[in-house]
Motif scaffolding. Structure first.
Motif, PDB file in Angstrom:
ATOM      1  N   ILE A  70       0.855  -1.190   0.000  1.00 44.66           N
ATOM      2  CA  ILE A  70       0.000   0.000   0.000  1.00 44.66           C
ATOM      3  C   ILE A  70       0.888   1.236   0.000  1.00 44.66           C
ATOM      4  N   ASP A  71       0.568   2.187  -0.858  1.00 44.15           N
ATOM      5  CA  ASP A  71       1.362   3.405  -0.945  1.00 44.15           C
ATOM      6  C   ASP A  71       1.375   4.131   0.390  1.00 44.15           C
ATOM      7  N   VAL A  87      -6.634   4.867   0.469  1.00 40.36           N
ATOM      8  CA  VAL A  87      -7.653   3.818   0.484  1.00 40.36           C
ATOM      9  C   VAL A  87      -7.699   3.109  -0.867  1.00 40.36           C
ATOM     10  N   LEU A  88      -7.640   3.852  -1.946  1.00 35.64           N
ATOM     11  CA  LEU A  88      -7.693   3.233  -3.270  1.00 35.64           C
ATOM     12  C   LEU A  88      -6.417   2.454  -3.569  1.00 35.64           C
ATOM     13  N   MET A 146     -10.736   1.326   5.032  1.00 34.40           N
ATOM     14  CA  MET A 146      -9.347   1.756   5.152  1.00 34.40           C
ATOM     15  C   MET A 146      -8.398   0.712   4.548  1.00 34.40           C
ATOM     16  N   TRP A 147      -8.859  -0.531   4.469  1.00 35.00           N
ATOM     17  CA  TRP A 147      -8.064  -1.605   3.871  1.00 35.00           C
ATOM     18  C   TRP A 147      -8.445  -1.841   2.410  1.00 35.00           C
ATOM     19  N   GLY A 148      -9.421  -1.090   1.921  1.00 36.89           N
ATOM     20  CA  GLY A 148      -9.768  -1.214   0.509  1.00 36.89           C
ATOM     21  C   GLY A 148     -10.897  -2.173   0.215  1.00 36.89           C
ATOM     22  N   ALA A 214     -19.302   5.306  -2.137  1.00 40.80           N
ATOM     23  CA  ALA A 214     -19.487   5.276  -0.682  1.00 40.80           C
ATOM     24  C   ALA A 214     -18.327   5.972   0.029  1.00 40.80           C
ATOM     25  N   LEU A 215     -17.114   5.781  -0.469  1.00 41.64           N
ATOM     26  CA  LEU A 215     -15.950   6.433   0.130  1.00 41.64           C
ATOM     27  C   LEU A 215     -16.085   7.948   0.042  1.00 41.64           C
ATOM     28  N   ASP A 216     -16.500   8.445  -1.117  1.00 47.19           N
ATOM     29  CA  ASP A 216     -16.658   9.887  -1.290  1.00 47.19           C
ATOM     30  C   ASP A 216     -17.776  10.447  -0.414  1.00 47.19           C
TER      31      ASP A 216
END
Length: 242
Positions: A70-71, A87-88, A146-148, A214-216
């Motif tokens: 993860i970045d 997240v992405l 948070m884990w995608g 949903a994230l947005d």
């Protein structure tokens, strides 16, 4: 060493874990075993136990490898952009390894790599000026995202590593749809509202679009609460007064 004798590969923990990740990508975590991994590495199973005590510890370490993909935080001054990008990135990492979500959901121990990720994730909100109070509730709200990943409402796809369900013949599918329409018309209408290519079930919801939507929505809500100076104490007082 006698001439012609084969030199056994030198192992270290990182090499064992990365080999396990590659093998799980190929066969799934249900089929993964210490013996199977030892065969893959060309060593006896006992050689692995110097680096991981058992399969549970192996899975913990494999999750660490995924978290490492993860970045890191982008350092953007805009907390919303930083959180969204991270997240992405987590979602892309999990999509590269079909078994990773299942492994993460079954872990009972939070390893240092997992705790480091969680701590830095919280830190992005703190850097954006969020109070500890709001950040606490933000972390509850964002949950597995948070884990995608998140549990898809209309996704009945089998979990990675599970045996695929036999496909129903067309006439049986049609009959099942008729029964659904008669008994659960609202669920069916929403579930079949759109059809996309990028779906875990091959039709129906576009998983990536729904995840980002949903994230947005969550990030928009967090931003509004932050700007309003929201506190849980005030929210509880309003709820009690109402």
């Amino acid at each position: 060493m006698e001439p012609g004798a084969e030199r056994r590969p030198r192992l270290n923990r990182d090499g064992v874990l990365r080999a396990a990740v590659s093998l799980a990508d190929e066969i799934g975590i249900e089929a993964l075993s210490m013996r199977r991994l030892a065969d893959e590495l060309g060593v006896v199973p006992m050689a692995l136990y110097k680096h991981v005590a058992n399969k549970e510890e192996l899975l913990d370490g494999m999750v660490e490898v995924i978290v490492g993909e993860i970045d890191p935080p982008s350092g953007s001054a805009d907390w919303r952009t930083a959180v969204r990008e991270r997240v992405l990135s987590a979602r892309r990492a999990l999509r590269r390894h079909a078994w990773a979500r299942q492994a993460m959901e079954t872990r009972t121990t939070k390893t240092p790599a997992v705790l480091d990720y969680m701590d830095s994730f919280i830190g992005m909100f703190q850097a954006g000026g969020f109070s500890i109070d709001l950040t606490h509730h933000v972390m509850h709200a964002i949950g597995g995202r948070m884990w995608g990943f998140t549990q898809e409402l209309f996704d009945d796809a089998p979990r990675p590593g599970a045996a695929p369900s036999p496909a129903l013949p067309p006439e049986a599918q049609a009959a099942m749809m008729q029964q659904m329409a008669a008994r659960y018309p609202n669920i069916l209408a929403v579930a079949m509202a759109s059809a996309h290519e990028d779906s875990a079930v091959g039709q129906g919801c576009d998983d990536q679009f729904e995840f980002e939507f949903a994230l947005d929505v969550l990030l928009d809500g967090f931003e509004r609460l932050h700007e309003q100076g929201w506190t849980s104490a005030a929210a509880r007082r309003r709820a009690t007064a109402g």
